[in-house]
Design a protein around this motif. Structure first.
Motif, PDB file in Angstrom:
ATOM      1  N   GLY A 207       0.749  -1.079   0.165  1.00  0.00           N
ATOM      2  CA  GLY A 207      -0.003  -0.049   0.027  1.00  0.00           C
ATOM      3  C   GLY A 207       0.831   1.103   0.140  1.00  0.00           C
ATOM      4  O   GLY A 207       2.049   1.326  -0.136  1.00  0.00           O
ATOM      5  N   THR A 208       0.228   2.349   0.429  1.00  0.00           N
ATOM      6  CA  THR A 208       0.893   3.392   0.110  1.00  0.00           C
ATOM      7  C   THR A 208       1.188   4.191   1.501  1.00  0.00           C
ATOM      8  O   THR A 208       1.990   5.032   1.589  1.00  0.00           O
ATOM      9  N   GLY A 231       4.661  -2.664  -2.527  1.00  0.00           N
ATOM     10  CA  GLY A 231       4.208  -1.082  -2.329  1.00  0.00           C
ATOM     11  C   GLY A 231       5.346  -0.350  -2.015  1.00  0.00           C
ATOM     12  O   GLY A 231       6.192  -0.474  -2.205  1.00  0.00           O
ATOM     13  N   ILE A 232       4.780   0.700  -1.448  1.00  0.00           N
ATOM     14  CA  ILE A 232       5.809   2.019  -1.178  1.00  0.00           C
ATOM     15  C   ILE A 232       6.752   1.421  -0.160  1.00  0.00           C
ATOM     16  O   ILE A 232       7.788   1.767   0.043  1.00  0.00           O
ATOM     17  N   LEU A 255       4.918  10.205  -2.290  1.00  0.00           N
ATOM     18  CA  LEU A 255       4.787   8.782  -1.766  1.00  0.00           C
ATOM     19  C   LEU A 255       5.882   8.457  -0.995  1.00  0.00           C
ATOM     20  O   LEU A 255       5.878   7.748  -0.112  1.00  0.00           O
ATOM     21  N   LEU A 309       5.452  -0.217 -10.233  1.00  0.00           N
ATOM     22  CA  LEU A 309       4.041  -0.016  -9.854  1.00  0.00           C
ATOM     23  C   LEU A 309       3.537  -1.542  -9.304  1.00  0.00           C
ATOM     24  O   LEU A 309       2.402  -1.735  -9.120  1.00  0.00           O
ATOM     25  N   GLY A 333      -2.559  -3.524   3.243  1.00  0.00           N
ATOM     26  CA  GLY A 333      -1.903  -2.656   1.906  1.00  0.00           C
ATOM     27  C   GLY A 333      -1.742  -3.785   0.732  1.00  0.00           C
ATOM     28  O   GLY A 333      -1.155  -4.969   0.915  1.00  0.00           O
ATOM     29  N   LEU A 335       0.050  -5.078  -2.867  1.00  0.00           N
ATOM     30  CA  LEU A 335       1.623  -4.963  -3.332  1.00  0.00           C
ATOM     31  C   LEU A 335       1.795  -4.218  -4.440  1.00  0.00           C
ATOM     32  O   LEU A 335       2.944  -4.119  -4.970  1.00  0.00           O
ATOM     33  N   GLY A 336       0.695  -3.663  -5.231  1.00  0.00           N
ATOM     34  CA  GLY A 336       0.883  -2.951  -6.485  1.00  0.00           C
ATOM     35  C   GLY A 336      -0.506  -2.111  -6.670  1.00  0.00           C
ATOM     36  O   GLY A 336      -1.305  -2.295  -5.921  1.00  0.00           O
ATOM     37  N   GLY A 365      -8.075  -3.143   5.374  1.00  0.00           N
ATOM     38  CA  GLY A 365      -7.937  -1.614   4.640  1.00  0.00           C
ATOM     39  C   GLY A 365      -8.974  -1.650   3.510  1.00  0.00           C
ATOM     40  O   GLY A 365      -9.158  -2.570   2.820  1.00  0.00           O
ATOM     41  N   GLY A 366      -9.469  -0.533   3.575  1.00  0.00           N
ATOM     42  CA  GLY A 366     -10.852  -0.425   2.613  1.00  0.00           C
ATOM     43  C   GLY A 366     -10.266  -0.593   1.096  1.00  0.00           C
ATOM     44  O   GLY A 366     -11.126  -1.264   0.619  1.00  0.00           O
ATOM     45  N   ASP A 367      -8.930   0.164   1.044  1.00  0.00           N
ATOM     46  CA  ASP A 367      -8.677  -0.020  -0.580  1.00  0.00           C
ATOM     47  C   ASP A 367      -8.264  -1.558  -0.940  1.00  0.00           C
ATOM     48  O   ASP A 367      -8.601  -1.946  -1.850  1.00  0.00           O
TER      49      ASP A 367
END
Ligand SMILES: Nc1ncnc2c1ncn2[C@@H]1O[C@H](COP(=O)(O)OP(=O)(O)O)[C@@H](O)[C@H]1O
Ligand SMILES: O=C(OP(=O)(O)O)[C@H](O)COP(=O)(O)O
Length: 410
Positions: A207-208, A231-232, A255, A309, A333, A335-336, A365-367
């Protein structure tokens, strides 16, 4: 295996006497597009609690918040009432008032089995300042509403990290019960702190919000055997390991750089002290000049000149193998950038591996949890898909949640 179950912690709807006037706190906080709330898992999940109460003949009055004052997402709950009604197949009345005479009249006019949603709690001055439950119980908001009810139900686990009046004030002055969402979220999300697993415990971290997840990792080193990074956060760890990645290519983007500044000392120390628990990507994916997904081995990166990404296919498959060998898997989160199908490989490969096995799993995590529906996976194949973000993160690290503490049986 020791476990703190919801039923050993709270009174639940099973303990509620018949024909109650029930005040129910939900978390319907949703993405707002052009001023309108967007349907999401929170409506579907809370509808179960509300339906059960209405079908049992209780008079059901709902409290919820939306957004924060001063932000674009700070809107009325009238649209939320319509979405909730569509999930329930029942009318949901709405009044643009929370504890004034319009609200009280509507509450008093309610019949058994009827449902009423009150206005956004954050439109009341008493709601927001974070204060202790005793102070919140003394607010006009709580004092004005409470006498019109026999019971308070908190179903808003995903907002329970806030010490706000509607979450911590009412349980001090009314008999308090956990709703069905509160029960299931509590059990699944406290599992990592409360359960002891015999086998391998794995956490997929991406995630971010790198700052959040690094904090979680730092607190879970004794519980989690393997952290699988993407992710980040993954790129920041690669930077700490000496690779020329983990910074913003676009100076306007934010980011990597500020999260690196805030966390690099912790990340370096974690790699030093528990590097064998941390698995980093060995290949990464990016968009090539033709707009196609391309991959590169991390060891072959001499200079970062593209945005990464996703994790690469070899990394994704290696992570899936670890998942298949785990007794418990926790995901925080993506992974991409899975919203773009070209960069969904890491997230989807790992989620599919979780879905295939019978390990204990929580996807939070909602996203991130949106990837499950987006790529045709069945939610039933996951132990628990949490609708909580901030609360899930806190629960993972064993931190108490104010709304949960206030609800616990004496
Ligand atoms: N390498 C990356 N670059 C940019 N965004 C990423 C990358 N990897 C994952 N993401 C984004 O992370 C988001 C999910 O993470 P985040 O918002 O932190 O978690 P949550 O699921 O808790 O809301 C996804 O929407 C995904 O697009
Ligand atoms: O959506 C919520 O939190 P989340 O985005 O961390 O899941 C809760 O409704 C809490 O909202 P808040 O973070 O504005 O207090």
């Amino acid at each position: 295996m020791s476990e703190s179950t919801a039923t050993s912690t709270f009174d639940t709807l099973d303990d509620l006497p018949p024909e109650q006037r029930v005040l129910v706190r939900l978390d319907l906080n949703s993405p707002i597009v052009d001023g309108e709330p967007q349907d999401n898992r929170r409506f579907e999940r809370h509808a179960k609690t509300v339906r059960e109460l209405a079908e049992a003949g209780h008079r059901v009055v709902l409290l919820a918040h939306q957004g924060r004052p001063g932000r674009d997402d700070f809107v009325s709950l009238s649209g939320h009432a319509e979405i909730l009604a569509s999930h329930l197949g029942r009318d949901v009345g709405f009044v643009a008032d929370t504890y004034g005479t319009t609200a009280i009249d509507a509450i008093e006019g309610l019949g058994g089995g009827e449902i009423l949603l009150l206005e956004n709690t954050r439109m009341c001055d008493d709601e927001l300042p974070e204060e202790d439950p005793e102070t919140k119980a003394e607010t006009e908001f709580v004092r004005a509403l409470a006498p019109h009810f026999d019971a308070y139900v908190n179903d808003a686990y995903s907002a329970a990290h806030r010490s706000h009046a509607s979450l911590v004030g009412f349980p001090l002055v009314l008999p308090a019960y956990a709703g069905r969402v509160m029960e299931t979220e509590y059990e699944a999300n406290t599992a990592i702190a409360a359960k002891e697993f015999d086998g391998r415990v794995t956490m997929v971290v991406g995630g971010t919000k790198a700052t959040d997840v690094i904090d979680v990792m730092n607190n879970l080193g004794t519980t989690v055997d393997d952290f699988l990074l993407g992710g980040i956060a993954g790129e920041l760890f690669l930077r700490a390991a000496g690779h020329p990645v983990g910074f913003d290519l676009d100076p306007d983007a934010d980011l990597y750089d500020s999260q690196w500044e805030a966390n690099h000392a912790v990340v370096e120390a974690m790699l030093d002290e528990c590097g064998d628990q941390i698995t980093l990507a060995t290949d990464l994916a990016y968009e090539d000049e033709d707009g196609e997904r391309a991959e590169i081995d991390v060891d072959a990166i001499e200079e970062k000149d593209v945005s990464f990404l996703d994790v690469g296919t070899d990394t994704a498959e290696g992570y899936a193998d670890v998942v298949r060998d785990s007794e418990a898997v926790f995901v925080k989160g993506a992974l991409g950038v899975f919203e773009d199908e070209r960069f969904s490989v890491g997230t989807v490969t790992v989620l599919e591996a979780i879905a295939e096995t019978d390990c204990f799993s929580v996807v939070g995590g909602g996203d991130t949890s949106r990837a499950i529906g987006m790529y045709g996976m069945d939610e039933a194949n996951f132990g628990h898909v949490s609708i909580a973000g901030g609360a899930y993160i806190r629960a993972l690290t064993g931190q108490p949640l104010a709304g949960v503490e206030a609800l616990k049986r004496d």
